[in-house]
Design a protein around this motif. Sequence first.
Motif, PDB file in Angstrom:
ATOM      1  N   GLU A 264       0.847  -1.191   0.000  1.00  0.00           N
ATOM      2  CA  GLU A 264       0.000   0.000   0.000  1.00  0.00           C
ATOM      3  C   GLU A 264       0.880   1.239   0.000  1.00  0.00           C
ATOM      4  OE1 GLU A 264      -3.456   2.243  -0.114  1.00  0.00           O
ATOM      5  OE2 GLU A 264      -3.141   0.112  -0.498  1.00  0.00           O
ATOM      6  N   VAL A 265       0.577   2.181  -0.898  1.00  0.00           N
ATOM      7  CA  VAL A 265       1.341   3.418  -1.033  1.00  0.00           C
ATOM      8  C   VAL A 265       0.524   4.557  -0.433  1.00  0.00           C
ATOM      9  CG1 VAL A 265       2.448   5.011  -2.653  1.00  0.00           C
ATOM     10  CG2 VAL A 265       2.383   2.550  -3.162  1.00  0.00           C
ATOM     11  N   LYS A 266       1.148   5.307   0.487  1.00  0.00           N
ATOM     12  CA  LYS A 266       0.481   6.437   1.128  1.00  0.00           C
ATOM     13  C   LYS A 266       1.421   7.627   1.178  1.00  0.00           C
ATOM     14  CE  LYS A 266      -3.516   4.821   2.128  1.00  0.00           C
ATOM     15  NZ  LYS A 266      -4.617   5.298   1.322  1.00  0.00           N
ATOM     16  N   ILE A 267       1.016   8.706   0.518  1.00  0.00           N
ATOM     17  CA  ILE A 267       1.755   9.964   0.555  1.00  0.00           C
ATOM     18  C   ILE A 267       1.184  10.856   1.657  1.00  0.00           C
ATOM     19  CG2 ILE A 267       2.382  12.048  -0.741  1.00  0.00           C
ATOM     20  CD1 ILE A 267       3.672   9.634  -1.941  1.00  0.00           C
ATOM     21  N   LYS A 268      -0.134  10.852   1.776  1.00  0.00           N
ATOM     22  CA  LYS A 268      -0.831  11.677   2.751  1.00  0.00           C
ATOM     23  C   LYS A 268      -1.807  10.794   3.523  1.00  0.00           C
ATOM     24  CE  LYS A 268      -0.588  15.620  -0.315  1.00  0.00           C
ATOM     25  NZ  LYS A 268      -1.279  16.414  -1.285  1.00  0.00           N
ATOM     26  N   GLY A 269      -2.441  11.389   4.497  1.00  0.00           N
ATOM     27  CA  GLY A 269      -3.469  10.676   5.249  1.00  0.00           C
ATOM     28  C   GLY A 269      -3.126  10.580   6.714  1.00  0.00           C
ATOM     29  N   ALA A 270      -4.163  10.458   7.496  1.00  0.00           N
ATOM     30  CA  ALA A 270      -4.002  10.325   8.947  1.00  0.00           C
ATOM     31  C   ALA A 270      -3.450   8.942   9.273  1.00  0.00           C
ATOM     32  CB  ALA A 270      -5.336  10.538   9.635  1.00  0.00           C
ATOM     33  N   LYS A 271      -2.520   8.894  10.195  1.00  0.00           N
ATOM     34  CA  LYS A 271      -1.888   7.631  10.563  1.00  0.00           C
ATOM     35  C   LYS A 271      -2.906   6.601  11.031  1.00  0.00           C
ATOM     36  CE  LYS A 271       2.535   9.731  11.715  1.00  0.00           C
ATOM     37  NZ  LYS A 271       3.539   9.958  12.763  1.00  0.00           N
ATOM     38  N   ALA A 272      -3.877   7.026  11.808  1.00  0.00           N
ATOM     39  CA  ALA A 272      -4.894   6.098  12.303  1.00  0.00           C
ATOM     40  C   ALA A 272      -5.710   5.502  11.155  1.00  0.00           C
ATOM     41  CB  ALA A 272      -5.808   6.793  13.309  1.00  0.00           C
ATOM     42  N   ALA A 273      -6.044   6.326  10.171  1.00  0.00           N
ATOM     43  CA  ALA A 273      -6.812   5.847   9.019  1.00  0.00           C
ATOM     44  C   ALA A 273      -5.978   4.864   8.188  1.00  0.00           C
ATOM     45  CB  ALA A 273      -7.268   7.017   8.160  1.00  0.00           C
ATOM     46  N   ILE A 274      -4.705   5.162   8.022  1.00  0.00           N
ATOM     47  CA  ILE A 274      -3.821   4.261   7.286  1.00  0.00           C
ATOM     48  C   ILE A 274      -3.744   2.915   8.006  1.00  0.00           C
ATOM     49  CG2 ILE A 274      -1.422   3.844   6.575  1.00  0.00           C
ATOM     50  CD1 ILE A 274      -1.201   6.958   6.216  1.00  0.00           C
ATOM     51  N   TYR A 275      -3.580   2.951   9.312  1.00  0.00           N
ATOM     52  CA  TYR A 275      -3.492   1.718  10.094  1.00  0.00           C
ATOM     53  C   TYR A 275      -4.780   0.902   9.976  1.00  0.00           C
ATOM     54  CZ  TYR A 275      -2.495  -1.585  13.754  1.00  0.00           C
ATOM     55  OH  TYR A 275      -2.290  -2.754  14.438  1.00  0.00           O
TER      56      TYR A 275
END
Length: 114
Positions: A59-70
């Motif tokens: 999964e690639v994430k440049i932005k976003g809240a850490k909790a949402a990514i988790y």
Amino acid sequence: MMQNIKAIIERHRLPLTDEKVTQAAIANALELADISFEREVRLSDADIVDFMVGSIAIEVKIKGAKAAIYRQLERYAEHDCVTSILLVTSRSMHLPALIKGKPTLVASLSRGWM
């Protein structure tokens, strides 16, 4: 294999401003390393992972809240076809060694720029 993919990603200077452009650059890096992958793999109606290399979800994430990514990675870990998860991000983020019993790693997009 996941450690190898992490190393390949971290040694490239990948774009950090647009997630789709970053994904295209990762695809190119994997192709150059002769690693077979699938893009935009539908795990369920709600879950589409950016890449699958065998049973490794990437999964690639440049932005976003850490909790949402988790939470998103937790959902991916619930799928039987996923045996491990590699998060590729420009965010300073740490993951536990296991999410729902599945090994995890973080590849830093910033590493290639050091």
